[in-house]
Design an enzyme around this catalytic site. Structure first.
Site, PDB file in Angstrom:
ATOM      1  N   LYS A 188       0.847  -1.193   0.000  1.00 12.17           N
ATOM      2  CA  LYS A 188       0.000   0.000   0.000  1.00 12.17           C
ATOM      3  C   LYS A 188       0.884   1.244   0.000  1.00 12.17           C
ATOM      4  O   LYS A 188       1.717   1.440   0.894  1.00 12.17           O
ATOM      5  CB  LYS A 188      -0.920   0.002   1.219  1.00 12.17           C
ATOM      6  CG  LYS A 188      -1.998  -1.066   1.189  1.00 12.17           C
ATOM      7  CD  LYS A 188      -3.039  -0.795   0.117  1.00 12.17           C
ATOM      8  CE  LYS A 188      -4.216  -1.762   0.224  1.00 12.17           C
ATOM      9  NZ  LYS A 188      -5.236  -1.496  -0.813  1.00 12.17           N
ATOM     10  N   ASP A 215      -0.286  -0.721  -4.729  1.00 13.02           N
ATOM     11  CA  ASP A 215      -1.644  -0.197  -4.745  1.00 13.02           C
ATOM     12  C   ASP A 215      -1.646   1.187  -4.115  1.00 13.02           C
ATOM     13  O   ASP A 215      -1.433   1.329  -2.913  1.00 13.02           O
ATOM     14  CB  ASP A 215      -2.589  -1.123  -3.975  1.00 13.02           C
ATOM     15  CG  ASP A 215      -4.046  -0.688  -4.077  1.00 13.02           C
ATOM     16  OD1 ASP A 215      -4.330   0.300  -4.774  1.00 13.02           O
ATOM     17  OD2 ASP A 215      -4.902  -1.358  -3.465  1.00 13.02           O
ATOM     18  N   GLU A 243      -1.640  -0.658  -9.039  1.00 12.22           N
ATOM     19  CA  GLU A 243      -3.094  -0.566  -8.939  1.00 12.22           C
ATOM     20  C   GLU A 243      -3.550   0.855  -8.628  1.00 12.22           C
ATOM     21  O   GLU A 243      -3.040   1.493  -7.714  1.00 12.22           O
ATOM     22  CB  GLU A 243      -3.587  -1.523  -7.844  1.00 12.22           C
ATOM     23  CG  GLU A 243      -5.086  -1.650  -7.732  1.00 12.22           C
ATOM     24  CD  GLU A 243      -5.486  -2.790  -6.809  1.00 12.22           C
ATOM     25  OE1 GLU A 243      -6.696  -2.935  -6.545  1.00 12.22           O
ATOM     26  OE2 GLU A 243      -4.603  -3.539  -6.348  1.00 12.22           O
ATOM     27  N   ASP A 268      -8.893  -0.249 -10.326  1.00  8.11           N
ATOM     28  CA  ASP A 268      -9.713  -0.741  -9.216  1.00  8.11           C
ATOM     29  C   ASP A 268     -10.870   0.224  -8.973  1.00  8.11           C
ATOM     30  O   ASP A 268     -11.979   0.036  -9.461  1.00  8.11           O
ATOM     31  CB  ASP A 268      -8.860  -0.924  -7.963  1.00  8.11           C
ATOM     32  CG  ASP A 268      -9.671  -1.406  -6.759  1.00  8.11           C
ATOM     33  OD1 ASP A 268     -10.883  -1.680  -6.907  1.00  8.11           O
ATOM     34  OD2 ASP A 268      -9.097  -1.513  -5.653  1.00  8.11           O
ATOM     35  N   LYS A 292     -14.420  -6.472  -7.809  1.00 11.08           N
ATOM     36  CA  LYS A 292     -14.775  -6.728  -6.416  1.00 11.08           C
ATOM     37  C   LYS A 292     -16.290  -6.771  -6.277  1.00 11.08           C
ATOM     38  O   LYS A 292     -17.000  -5.906  -6.805  1.00 11.08           O
ATOM     39  CB  LYS A 292     -14.198  -5.644  -5.502  1.00 11.08           C
ATOM     40  CG  LYS A 292     -12.678  -5.565  -5.546  1.00 11.08           C
ATOM     41  CD  LYS A 292     -12.156  -4.461  -4.639  1.00 11.08           C
ATOM     42  CE  LYS A 292     -10.627  -4.409  -4.658  1.00 11.08           C
ATOM     43  NZ  LYS A 292     -10.090  -3.318  -3.805  1.00 11.08           N
TER      44      LYS A 292
END
Length: 383
Positions: A188, A215, A243, A268, A292
């Site tokens: 992250k 991400d 991402e 995403d 998702k």
């Protein structure tokens, strides 16, 4: 003989403590909070689903999801046939509220799988090309040749997320997760562009055998993303993908990032529904998409997103928010049934101190283990 109909939609709030705080560019949490829903038919068969609270991504709350499930979604489901024809009713019952739609849609698929006496993965594979998506397009799921020997899937592999932190924190976490057996780490970033390259380098050095993913959770500007990623490329850092480097609606910026650095871009937050995916494809903004259930509204729309992405040559990943083991079980079954290779992005249940359910999936390092049971295998919420 009368076909079974849906007779009840019930909700229950569940709060799952995490063993370690989960931190991204968008939020910090020490709990996974969700609304668990059951859908019961006139034969007494029950399907299970969940609506995770995702304030900072989808805007869904526990109160809002419960209200949608107990109100308009229940209104259209009760009395409807207990089969997949009810999936369209769920999606049309209310605007937005994708977590609530996810819960009801997953519960419906679970119910159908249980009625058929097969696992959720087996149920999704049984759709075998005659699944009709929300747009009315027939969507192939799994070919008969692939599954001619039955349903061999007993597990799916996942990556492991490393929360936002200092380089030292990330290095320590990376080494620990590598010892746990995880071979793919998702770092992250996005809270501090000036220090992000140093964080990534620390992880590479601490876990040299692991595949790395980044991400940014919309945290960079386009120029910041290019600068960070160029620095990493100059340091010979290998990344599987990056991402969501920029804001959700900044497709021009994401396309710019894609063109001006060497790593593949995974969309995403930019892709909630089919219209979003079409926009990303037209803009040339991404190489792959993270689908998702809580973003798109369940298994039914997710199948269509995955198929459209495949037809347009995009890579595909099945991911999660901070779902519990229930939602992760549904997403993992979807990844298995659609035959997506590689580590998925389904580690949310690993962060929980314990599963709050009787039955369902389990974790063995990076491997998500499917239960030997019908549907999702959930039999109740533990006290």
């Amino acid at each position: 003989m009368t076909s079974p109909s849906i007779v009840a939609v019930r909700t229950q709030r569940v709060r799952v403590p995490l063993h370690t705080p989960f931190v991204t560019a968008l939020r910090r949490t020490e709990f996974a909070e969700t609304v668990v829903v059951t859908v019961e038919d006139s034969d007494g068969c029950v399907g299970w689903g969940e609506a995770p609270q995702v304030w900072r991504v989808t805007g869904d709350s526990l109160a809002g999801s419960a209200a949608a499930l107990e109100g308009p979604i229940s209104d259209v489901l009760v009395g409807a046939a207990a089969d997949l024809s009810a999936a369209r009713l769920i999606q049309g019952a209310v605007v937005g509220n994708r977590s609530a739609k996810m819960a009801a849609d997953v519960a419906l698929h679970d119910l159908v799988a249980r009625r058929a006496g097969i696992s959720m993965t087996g149920h999704l594979a049984e759709l075998d090309g005659h699944f009709v998506g929300l747009s009315g397009v027939s969507v192939p799921v799994m070919s008969r040749d692939t599954r001619s020997t039955g349903y061999p899937w007993d597990s799916v592999l996942t990556d492991m997320t490393l929360s936002v932190g200092t380089p030292a924190d990330l290095a320590e976490a990376a080494a620990a997760r590598a010892r746990d057996g995880f071979t793919t780490l998702k770092i992250k970033v996005g809270t501090d562009a000036a220090g992000d390259a140093e964080r990534v380098l620390a992880v590479r050095d601490a876990a040299p055998g692991c595949v790395l993913r980044l991400d940014a959770n919309t945290g960079w500007r386009a120029d910041e993303a290019v600068a960070v990623l160029t620095t990493l490329a100059d340091q010979d850092v290998e990344l599987e993908f990056v991402e969501q480097p920029v804001a959700r609606r900044d497709l021009e910026g994401m396309a710019y990032v894609r063109r001006n650095q060497p790593y593949p871009i995974l969309a995403d937050e930019s892709v909630f529904d089919l219209e979003d995916l079409v926009d990303v494809i037209r803009a040339g903004a991404a190489d792959a998409v993270n689908v998702k259930l809580a973003k798109c509204g369940g298994i039914t729309p997710a199948i269509e997103l995955l198929e459209v992405a495949k037809r347009h040559g995009l890579g595909r990943l099945v991911g999660c928010m901070m779902e519990s083991h229930l939602g992760i079980g549904a997403a993992a079954a979807l990844a298995a049934a659609t035959g997506i290779d590689g580590e998925q992005d389904l580690d949310a249940g690993w962060w929980a101190r314990n599963s709050p359910y009787e039955g369902g999936i389990g974790y063995d390092g990076p491997r998500i283990l499917f239960p030997q049971a019908n549907g999702l295998g959930i039999e109740g919420v533990l006290p």
